[in-house]
Design a protein around this motif. Structure first.
Motif, PDB file in Angstrom:
ATOM      1  N   GLU A  77       0.833  -1.203   0.000  1.00 24.10           N
ATOM      2  CA  GLU A  77       0.000   0.000   0.000  1.00 24.10           C
ATOM      3  C   GLU A  77       0.868   1.253   0.000  1.00 24.10           C
ATOM      4  N   LEU A  78       1.914   1.243   0.787  1.00 23.99           N
ATOM      5  CA  LEU A  78       2.845   2.369   0.852  1.00 23.99           C
ATOM      6  C   LEU A  78       3.468   2.626  -0.522  1.00 23.99           C
ATOM      7  N   VAL A  79       4.008   1.587  -1.128  1.00 20.47           N
ATOM      8  CA  VAL A  79       4.694   1.704  -2.417  1.00 20.47           C
ATOM      9  C   VAL A  79       3.728   2.149  -3.510  1.00 20.47           C
ATOM     10  N   TRP A  80       2.530   1.542  -3.540  1.00 20.46           N
ATOM     11  CA  TRP A  80       1.571   1.888  -4.595  1.00 20.46           C
ATOM     12  C   TRP A  80       1.187   3.359  -4.518  1.00 20.46           C
ATOM     13  N   LEU A  81       0.923   3.844  -3.325  1.00 21.29           N
ATOM     14  CA  LEU A  81       0.505   5.241  -3.174  1.00 21.29           C
ATOM     15  C   LEU A  81       1.644   6.199  -3.525  1.00 21.29           C
ATOM     16  N   ILE A  82       2.859   5.888  -3.104  1.00 17.98           N
ATOM     17  CA  ILE A  82       3.996   6.740  -3.445  1.00 17.98           C
ATOM     18  C   ILE A  82       4.187   6.787  -4.967  1.00 17.98           C
ATOM     19  N   ALA A  83       4.096   5.648  -5.615  1.00 16.31           N
ATOM     20  CA  ALA A  83       4.306   5.581  -7.070  1.00 16.31           C
ATOM     21  C   ALA A  83       3.178   6.241  -7.844  1.00 16.31           C
ATOM     22  N   ASN A  84       1.995   6.289  -7.239  1.00 16.06           N
ATOM     23  CA  ASN A  84       0.813   6.804  -7.936  1.00 16.06           C
ATOM     24  C   ASN A  84       0.349   8.149  -7.386  1.00 16.06           C
ATOM     25  N   ASN A  85       1.307   8.959  -6.985  1.00 15.02           N
ATOM     26  CA  ASN A  85       1.043  10.356  -6.601  1.00 15.02           C
ATOM     27  C   ASN A  85      -0.034  10.504  -5.534  1.00 15.02           C
ATOM     28  N   LEU A  86      -0.001   9.561  -4.567  1.00 14.51           N
ATOM     29  CA  LEU A  86      -0.906   9.595  -3.409  1.00 14.51           C
ATOM     30  C   LEU A  86      -2.378   9.630  -3.841  1.00 14.51           C
ATOM     31  N   ASP A  87      -2.707   8.764  -4.777  1.00 13.18           N
ATOM     32  CA  ASP A  87      -4.076   8.676  -5.297  1.00 13.18           C
ATOM     33  C   ASP A  87      -4.929   7.827  -4.352  1.00 13.18           C
ATOM     34  N   ALA A  91      -6.913   4.070  -4.534  1.00 12.64           N
ATOM     35  CA  ALA A  91      -6.454   3.084  -3.548  1.00 12.64           C
ATOM     36  C   ALA A  91      -7.620   2.551  -2.716  1.00 12.64           C
ATOM     37  N   LYS A  92      -8.618   3.383  -2.478  1.00 12.94           N
ATOM     38  CA  LYS A  92      -9.765   2.958  -1.671  1.00 12.94           C
ATOM     39  C   LYS A  92     -10.845   2.269  -2.503  1.00 12.94           C
ATOM     40  N   SER A  93     -10.849   2.528  -3.819  1.00 14.55           N
ATOM     41  CA  SER A  93     -11.927   1.986  -4.655  1.00 14.55           C
ATOM     42  C   SER A  93     -11.540   0.689  -5.380  1.00 14.55           C
ATOM     43  N   ILE A  94     -10.248   0.426  -5.521  1.00 13.78           N
ATOM     44  CA  ILE A  94      -9.783  -0.815  -6.159  1.00 13.78           C
ATOM     45  C   ILE A  94      -8.973  -1.607  -5.144  1.00 13.78           C
ATOM     46  N   VAL A  95      -9.360  -2.851  -4.894  1.00 11.06           N
ATOM     47  CA  VAL A  95      -8.699  -3.626  -3.848  1.00 11.06           C
ATOM     48  C   VAL A  95      -7.220  -3.850  -4.191  1.00 11.06           C
ATOM     49  N   LEU A  96      -6.422  -3.946  -3.143  1.00  8.91           N
ATOM     50  CA  LEU A  96      -4.980  -4.045  -3.297  1.00  8.91           C
ATOM     51  C   LEU A  96      -4.575  -5.254  -4.134  1.00  8.91           C
ATOM     52  N   LEU A 267      -0.021  10.323   4.644  1.00  8.68           N
ATOM     53  CA  LEU A 267       0.217   8.920   4.277  1.00  8.68           C
ATOM     54  C   LEU A 267       0.445   8.067   5.519  1.00  8.68           C
ATOM     55  N   CYS A 268       1.173   8.594   6.490  1.00  5.76           N
ATOM     56  CA  CYS A 268       1.386   7.857   7.750  1.00  5.76           C
ATOM     57  C   CYS A 268       0.048   7.548   8.420  1.00  5.76           C
ATOM     58  N   GLU A 269      -0.858   8.511   8.413  1.00  2.84           N
ATOM     59  CA  GLU A 269      -2.172   8.302   9.025  1.00  2.84           C
ATOM     60  C   GLU A 269      -2.953   7.228   8.266  1.00  2.84           C
ATOM     61  N   HIS A 270      -2.895   7.277   6.930  1.00  2.05           N
ATOM     62  CA  HIS A 270      -3.563   6.261   6.104  1.00  2.05           C
ATOM     63  C   HIS A 270      -3.027   4.870   6.416  1.00  2.05           C
ATOM     64  N   LEU A 271      -1.707   4.790   6.687  1.00  5.17           N
ATOM     65  CA  LEU A 271      -1.050   3.501   6.914  1.00  5.17           C
ATOM     66  C   LEU A 271      -1.060   3.066   8.375  1.00  5.17           C
ATOM     67  N   HIS A 272      -1.621   3.888   9.245  1.00  5.84           N
ATOM     68  CA  HIS A 272      -1.675   3.514  10.662  1.00  5.84           C
ATOM     69  C   HIS A 272      -2.444   2.208  10.805  1.00  5.84           C
TER      70      HIS A 272
END
Length: 339
Positions: A77-87, A91-96, A267-272
């Motif tokens: 999740e961390l890597v995907w969000l960083i690579a995808n400009n914190l979208d 991230a919430k609408s398509i399962v990991l 992002l830290c809060e999202h990943l908590h």
């Protein structure tokens, strides 16, 4: 995909090893060892081993590579969000598991177990489709997937394409004592594994190099030896826990991205852990509905360091200490303090 030669040695387990592995009742045709290190994989892996080894690697590919239960989902999740400009919306609408497919996941399902799940969900077309998709090999799907592709794997580097470091690889290592506790608790709930033993039996297989994707330390050492390669980022789960903002910045640098302190904090809060536990996009609730896991599965657990102490008796601690000391003797790999 046309089959290409597979250069790695495949050998059967010794009879006494095969007997010990029968505790995984979901694997009906047993396990094999692959390559010079003798990594343990289930028999169905042989259907896809050559395709994985020979798959075309794109420079835009991003792999998250770990031994099981080493912070894999968190890192994905961390890597995907960083690579995808914190979208966060996507991230919430398509399962990991769709954004970041598990390369060898299908091979863990024995054909008899697949038929069992199809039978259990007979009459429900949506569930039938989900089971077939989940248990089909994904290498062909990846071949036609748009770039950039995000790929999760628990396979050691030597079982992947020799060109894998033409892509970006984020490797995460975790103290084996914590990893094995988490893997055991997961395995108890995964019905396709059919684990029937207690924790001590599971741990014994682990340090005897008789568990999925073991030998554990060979897995780690392969990546550790490549840690200075510009396309491999080696991280420790313990460092992610200790200083997540710093590790987010490390991953961002690796991915050629730059985010503000405020964006990193969000992002830290999202990943908590409290938010991960209630985020349906990174949990696998569908597995419970399909009967692939038991209803009590807690896929995102506590994300703790040092929790292994609640599971190990004195004899296990002594044997594990010796095992770790022997395996770390010829390397400068050291796990960070869990404090």
């Amino acid at each position: 995909m046309a089959s290409k030669p597979y250069p790695l040695e495949i050998r059967d387990l010794e009879p006494h090893e095969a007997e010990k592995m029968k505790v995984f009742s979901g694997e009906k045709t047993g396990f094999v060892r692959i390559g010079p290190k003798g990594y343990i994989v289930q028999s169905r892996f042989l259907e896809v081993a050559a395709d994985i080894y020979n798959m075309e690697i794109r420079p835009s590919d991003v792999f998250v590579n770990t031994y099981a239960r080493s912070g894999t989902t968190w890192t994905q999740e961390l890597v995907w969000l960083i690579a995808n400009n914190l979208d966060y919306d996507t991230a919430k609408s398509i399962v990991l598991r769709q954004r970041f497919p598990f390369l060898e996941f299908s091979s863990i399902f024995h054909s008899e177990m697949i038929q069992y799940y199809l039978e259990q969900n007979k009459g429900d077309e949506k569930k039938q489709k989900e089971i077939k998709m989940m248990t089909s090999h994904i290498v062909d799907q990846l071949a036609s997937a748009p770039s950039p592709r995000f790929i999760k794997t628990h396979l050691p580097l030597s079982l992947l394409s020799p060109n894998v470091l033409n892509a970006k690889v984020v490797y995460v290592a975790r103290d084996p004592r914590d990893a094995i506790v988490s893997f055991y608790l997961l395995s108890k709930s995964m019905t396709f594994l059919g684990w029937t033993g207690d924790f001590k039996s599971f741990w014994d297989l682990f340090i005897s190099d008789l568990l999925y994707w073991t030998p554990y330390f060979e897995h780690l050492k392969e990546a550790w030896e490549k840690r200075h390669h510009p396309n491999l980022l080696f991280m420790f789960f313990e460092d992610l826990k200790k200083d997540l903002p710093a590790m987010i910045n490390r991953v961002s640098d690796f991915m050629g991205k730059k985010y503000s302190d405020e964006e990193v904090a969000t992002l830290c809060e999202h990943l908590h852990i409290k938010n991960c536990k209630k985020n349906p996009a990174i949990n696998i609730e569908i597995f419970k509905e399909l009967g692939v896991t038991k209803p009590d599965l807690e896929f995102i657990r506590q994300g703790k360091t040092g929790g292994w102490r609640d599971y190990f008796d004195e004899e296990m601690i002594a044997r594990t200490d010796k095992w770790m000391e022997e395996n770390l003797r010829d390397t400068d790999l050291r796990f960070p303090s869990a404090e």
